[in-house]
Design an enzyme around this catalytic site. Structure first.
Site, short mmCIF file in Angstrom:
data_model
loop_
_atom_site.label_atom_id
_atom_site.label_comp_id
_atom_site.label_asym_id
_atom_site.label_seq_id
_atom_site.Cartn_x
_atom_site.Cartn_y
_atom_site.Cartn_z
N CYS A 92 0.82 10.10 -8.04
CA CYS A 92 1.56 10.85 -7.02
C CYS A 92 0.99 12.26 -6.94
CB CYS A 92 3.04 10.89 -7.39
SG CYS A 92 4.03 11.77 -6.18
N HIS A 134 6.40 3.77 -1.64
CA HIS A 134 6.27 5.02 -2.41
C HIS A 134 6.76 6.22 -1.56
CE1 HIS A 134 3.90 7.67 -5.34
NE2 HIS A 134 4.20 8.50 -4.37
N GLU A 135 6.35 6.24 -0.29
CA GLU A 135 6.71 7.37 0.57
C GLU A 135 8.20 7.35 0.94
OE1 GLU A 135 4.69 9.72 0.63
OE2 GLU A 135 2.99 8.55 -0.11
N HIS A 138 10.16 8.78 -1.77
CA HIS A 138 10.17 10.26 -1.76
C HIS A 138 11.28 10.78 -0.85
CE1 HIS A 138 6.80 12.00 -3.94
NE2 HIS A 138 5.96 11.11 -3.46
ZN LIG Z 1 4.21 10.56 -4.32
#
Ligand SMILES: [Zn+2]
Length: 162
Positions: A92, A134-135, A138
């Site tokens: 990341c 993953h995004e 976030h």
């Molecule tokens: Zn990340």
């Protein structure tokens, strides 16, 4: 314009994001361009708005090396997750140097909006599905440090990010 990337334990990475409203204002379009410059310079595959200090529900997917033009996902929502899970090593940009194995559904369906406010749907079971998950994490204040099964690289850096 390349923007500094927020690193853990920056609070903005743990702050709830707000949906964007359409039509997008100029500052939001500028933000998307900055995210593109920033992810490209950082050699990343995706970047979420909180990573450049904005608590907005938007990320950029950057898989040009895989032949996919960069595109933003605005107000995204994952509507389907496969039961089948896969373990893949992830890193990341908000925690440089640390990598670990993360288990996620192999296939997902995501709904999001483009810069014109048009809804689109992606169903995917390739690396794109991984990057999207993953995004979108976030945007829900979830980081891979919360999900690691095992750390594969950078144990010694972990303290710095906690
Ligand atoms: Zn990340």
């Amino acid at each position: 314009m390349i923007t500094p990337i927020s690193k853990l334990p920056a609070r903005v990475l743990r702050t709830n994001t707000k949906n964007l409203e359409f039509p997008l204002k100029k500052d939001k379009l500028r933000l998307i361009r900055n995210m593109l410059d920033t992810v490209r310079a950082a050699d990343g595959v995706g970047l979420a708005a909180p990573q450049i200090g904005k608590n907005l529900n938007m990320a950029l997917i950057y898989l040009e090396e895989a032949g996919l033009p960069a595109f933003p996902i605005i107000n995204p929502r994952i509507t389907k997750f496969s039961k089948e899970m896969v373990d893949i090593e992830e890193g990341c940009l908000s925690m440089p140097g640390v990598f670990g194995m993360v288990r996620r559904p192999k296939k997902i369906t995501m709904e999001a909006y483009n810069i014109d406010g048009e809804k689109f749907v992606i169903t995917d079971d390739t690396f794109l599905a991984r990057v999207i998950q993953h995004e979108v994490d976030h945007l829900q204040c979830i980081l891979i440090i919360d999900k690691f099964d095992t750390i594969t690289k950078g144990h010694e850096l972990l303290k710095k990010y906690q």
